[in-house]
Write an enzyme that holds these catalytic residues in place. Structure first.
Site: not given
Ligand SMILES: NC(=O)c1ccc[n+]([C@@H]2O[C@H](COP(=O)([O-])OP(=O)(O)OC[C@H]3O[C@@H](n4cnc5c(N)ncnc54)[C@H](OP(=O)(O)O)[C@@H]3O)[C@@H](O)[C@H]2O)c1
Length: 274
Positions: A15, A148, A152, A183
């Site tokens: 994906s 998140y 990162k 996406t």
């Protein structure tokens, strides 16, 4: 095999950014193995030439098996693109330790697992590229996506250290920091359990997540990320860091470097409606 054909491993190739990078590199003549959980075992090259392998990057055995299979079949891995990732959204206070671990398990430990699995063979050959897909959210933290961002930011540190450690072995480590791209990341983003119900953060949380979703879905797909990754792996001495995405988001990265943090915070809080 063509003389300049290289063996490529792309994670998250079912994906979005990973899928686009895998297709792009395959179309340019490279031998690309794309891994994801949903790929069913080793499959022959599909329409776009990418050979799909099943791998869950959160599981040691799964990573070892797939990398072992690839090395046995090809004898080498020249390029790795670590793109597999997930996003969990919620106030920090309303993120359980288990949810936080899940976030880090994919975005951080997953990359570490892949690096540990491929490095011995790359070191022995004295060459290789490892391209980690970070995020602008790993340079500027995003409210209600704190874990998140933490994953990162951690990836930035890992990549910086790794680059220094393996440079003399001929291995180039690069981090690509995309801004928002259209996406399936948006629909795959999961709210933490405690975000639902009568949360004191509820309105702000929903405003922030709606803003993230709108930013992602209103931007182009990841072709420019794939073009950039291709440029990186065909450059003898690539830079360490490449930011790619909407101009306003790249400008925010610059702003954080040069402006007082209070200004960055004001801009971020305003943008996400918190
Ligand atoms: N889209 C954006 O705006 C954006 C911006 C900045 C950074 N990024 C980063 O770009 C990377 C790719 O995101 P995307 O936008 O392409 O998202 P996506 O469309 O949701 O794709 C995520 C990919 O990761 C794979 N994946 C998830 N968990 C996995 C696991 N445990 N093991 C193996 N594969 C796993 C998924 O495949 P399966 O579910 O089949 O396993 C899928 O192929 C992520 O690291 C993300 O943080 C995205």
């Amino acid at each position: 095999m063509m003389a300049d054909q290289r063996v490529v491993l792309v994670t998250g190739a079912s994906s979005g950014i990973g899928e686009t990078c895998a297709r792009f590199l395959s179309q340019r003549g490279h031998r690309v193995y794309g891994v994801s959980r949903r790929a069913a075992g080793a499959s022959n090259a599909g329409d776009n030439g990418v050979i799909h392998l099943s791998m869950d990057i959160t599981r040691d055995v799964s990573v070892k098996q797939a990398v072992g299979f690839l090395l046995q079949r090809e004898g080498r891995i020249d390029i790795v693109v670590n793109s597999a990732g997930i996003g969990i959204a919620g106030a920090i206070e309303e993120t359980s330790i288990e949810e936080a671990r899940t976030q880090l398990e994919v975005n951080f430990f997953g990359v570490l697992r892949i690096c540990r699995a491929v490095l011995p063979a790359m070191r022995e050959r004295g060459s290789g590229y490892i391209v980690n897909i970070g995020s602008i959210g790993g340079l500027i933290a995003i409210p209600y996506q704190g874990l998140y961002s933490a994953s990162k930011f951690a990836l930035e540190g890992l990549s910086e250290s790794l680059r220094m450690e393996v440079k003399d072995f001929g291995i180039r480590v690069v981090i690509v920091e995309p801004g928002d791209h259209k996406t399936s990341f948006t629909e795959n983003r999961r709210p933490t359990d405690e975000s639902s119900g009568n949360s004191p953060y509820r309105d702000r949380f929903h405003r922030a997540v709606a803003r993230m979703a709108a930013d992602e879905q209103s931007n182009p797909g990841p072709e420019r990320v794939a073009r950039l990754v291709y440029k990186i792996v065909t450059t003898a001495n690539p830079r360490f860091r490449y930011t790619v995405g909407p101009a306003s988001q790249r400008a925010a990265v610059l702003l954080k470097r040069i402006a007082p943090y209070s200004l960055v915070e004001k801009v971020m809080r305003g943008h996400y409606g918190v």
